[in-house]
Enzyme design. Structure first.
Site, PDB file in Angstrom:
ATOM      1  N   SER A   1       0.836  -1.204   0.000  1.00  0.00           N
ATOM      2  CA  SER A   1       0.000   0.000   0.000  1.00  0.00           C
ATOM      3  C   SER A   1       0.868   1.251   0.000  1.00  0.00           C
ATOM      4  O   SER A   1       0.618   2.198  -0.743  1.00  0.00           O
ATOM      5  CB  SER A   1      -0.929   0.007   1.213  1.00  0.00           C
ATOM      6  OG  SER A   1      -1.862  -1.044   1.138  1.00  0.00           O
ATOM      7  N   GLU A   2       1.878   1.274   0.875  1.00  0.00           N
ATOM      8  CA  GLU A   2       2.812   2.396   0.893  1.00  0.00           C
ATOM      9  C   GLU A   2       4.209   1.967   1.273  1.00  0.00           C
ATOM     10  O   GLU A   2       4.392   0.997   2.022  1.00  0.00           O
ATOM     11  CB  GLU A   2       2.376   3.477   1.891  1.00  0.00           C
ATOM     12  CG  GLU A   2       1.646   4.655   1.264  1.00  0.00           C
ATOM     13  CD  GLU A   2       0.164   4.406   1.254  1.00  0.00           C
ATOM     14  OE1 GLU A   2      -0.537   5.118   0.520  1.00  0.00           O
ATOM     15  OE2 GLU A   2      -0.287   3.508   1.982  1.00  0.00           O
ATOM     16  N   THR A   3       5.154   2.719   0.745  1.00  0.00           N
ATOM     17  CA  THR A   3       6.533   2.681   1.216  1.00  0.00           C
ATOM     18  C   THR A   3       6.857   4.061   1.769  1.00  0.00           C
ATOM     19  O   THR A   3       6.654   5.072   1.089  1.00  0.00           O
ATOM     20  CB  THR A   3       7.496   2.323   0.073  1.00  0.00           C
ATOM     21  OG1 THR A   3       7.195   1.012  -0.412  1.00  0.00           O
ATOM     22  CG2 THR A   3       8.940   2.365   0.552  1.00  0.00           C
TER      23      THR A   3
ATOM     24  N   HIS B   1      -0.939   4.525   8.275  1.00  0.00           N
ATOM     25  CA  HIS B   1      -0.391   3.224   8.673  1.00  0.00           C
ATOM     26  C   HIS B   1       1.116   3.166   8.444  1.00  0.00           C
ATOM     27  O   HIS B   1       1.841   2.535   9.212  1.00  0.00           O
ATOM     28  CB  HIS B   1      -1.123   2.080   7.964  1.00  0.00           C
ATOM     29  CG  HIS B   1      -0.568   1.695   6.635  1.00  0.00           C
ATOM     30  ND1 HIS B   1      -0.874   2.355   5.467  1.00  0.00           N
ATOM     31  CD2 HIS B   1       0.280   0.686   6.278  1.00  0.00           C
ATOM     32  CE1 HIS B   1      -0.249   1.780   4.456  1.00  0.00           C
ATOM     33  NE2 HIS B   1       0.466   0.772   4.919  1.00  0.00           N
TER      34      HIS B   1
ATOM     35  N   TRP C   1      -9.421   2.893  -3.190  1.00  0.00           N
ATOM     36  CA  TRP C   1      -8.608   3.970  -3.781  1.00  0.00           C
ATOM     37  C   TRP C   1      -7.997   3.554  -5.122  1.00  0.00           C
ATOM     38  O   TRP C   1      -6.799   3.560  -5.307  1.00  0.00           O
ATOM     39  CB  TRP C   1      -7.556   4.442  -2.784  1.00  0.00           C
ATOM     40  CG  TRP C   1      -6.550   3.402  -2.322  1.00  0.00           C
ATOM     41  CD1 TRP C   1      -6.723   2.068  -2.144  1.00  0.00           C
ATOM     42  CD2 TRP C   1      -5.196   3.671  -1.969  1.00  0.00           C
ATOM     43  NE1 TRP C   1      -5.572   1.485  -1.703  1.00  0.00           N
ATOM     44  CE2 TRP C   1      -4.622   2.434  -1.580  1.00  0.00           C
ATOM     45  CE3 TRP C   1      -4.417   4.813  -1.925  1.00  0.00           C
ATOM     46  CZ2 TRP C   1      -3.294   2.334  -1.163  1.00  0.00           C
ATOM     47  CZ3 TRP C   1      -3.106   4.708  -1.517  1.00  0.00           C
ATOM     48  CH2 TRP C   1      -2.558   3.488  -1.139  1.00  0.00           C
TER      49      TRP C   1
END
Length: 259
Positions: free
Chosen positions: A41-43, A70, A191
């Site tokens: 989802s994210e770095t 998060h 999203w």
């Protein structure tokens, strides 16, 4: 690089984030490429500033993100567990300013967000209801997302959105929410324009969800469940212009990136 499951204390639950502490910034193209390669989802990328705060930037596999909860929680967990810093921590982000993180006695990490309470929308776009398939009781909007409010948790769990329709609402994402059976409220987050289909746990959106439910339920402290397949628990409290969002985290791996 560290990979951490956030908003859970059980591996393979919550939302995975990669955390990359840096001595100096890589290029935007390199950071985006790493986020694509990680396919999480994210770095999050961190650089310590002279005053001790950590400048933080978040990248999804698609684009740089203005605000990610998060991956901030995961970053705090890494800095503390690896003894790179001590609590309280300060993260600095261009779009939201300083975010402080405290370590509570019960092991929770509590992030201090700006209050981003959404505003009610009386005439929402048709693409929203078409994309969700179930007409919500109410629709609200913030700078981050459309909020679709439903009657009960069962509707939130059963909903199967048309992601192609929701993608046309870009740059805004879509969060659906309802009262919870065991928690104060539940939500799910979609999203397709900015990161993927459904985000497992979305810490940043609770800067809007918590104030909404605080006002509706008449309580300042709330427990929330993000009812994705992986699921996650969040402990929220609302104090005026600030929203505190807390959770736990667990490390999955530690590795080295070669570029």
């Amino acid at each position: 690089m560290y990979q951490v499951d956030a908003f859970t204390d059980v591996l393979f639950k919550g939302n995975s984030a990669a955390v990359v502490p840096l001595e100096q910034w890589l290029s935007d193209a390199q950071m985006q490429s790493i986020a694509i390669e990680n396919n999480l989802s994210e770095t999050a990328f961190l650089v310590r500033e002279p005053d001790g705060a950590f400048h933080i930037r978040w990248f999804s596999p698609i684009t740089e993100i203005d605000f990610c909860g998060h991956a901030t929680l995961a970053s705090a967990f890494v800095l503390l567990s690896q003894r790179m810093a001590t609590a309280p921590l300060t993260f600095r982000a261009a779009a939201v300013g300083d975010i402080s993180v405290a370590q509570l006695d019960d092991g929770l990490l509590e992030m201090n967000f700006p209050n981003r309470e959404p505003e009610r929308v009386d005439d929402p776009p048709a693409e929203l209801s078409n994309g969700l398939g179930i007409v919500p009781q109410a629709v609200l909007k913030s700078s981050q997302a459309w909020f679709a409010v439903y009657e009960d948790e069962e509707q939130v769990r059963a909903l199967t959105p048309d992601l192609a329709a929701l993608k046309t609402l870009a740059p805004l994402d879509v969060v659906i929410t309802a009262p919870g059976r065991e928690q104060d409220f539940v939500s799910r987050y979609f999203w397709p324009a900015n990161g993927g289909d459904e985000d497992p746990v979305t810490g940043s959106i609770y800067a809007g969800l918590a104030p909404y439910w605080s006002g509706r339920l008449g309580k300042s402290s709330l427990v929330a469940l993000q009812a994705s397949r992986r699921s996650g628990l969040l402990y929220c409290r609302v104090e005026g212009e600030r929203v505190f969002v807390a959770g736990r985290a667990v490390q999955y791996l530690q590795g080295t990136i070669e570029i």
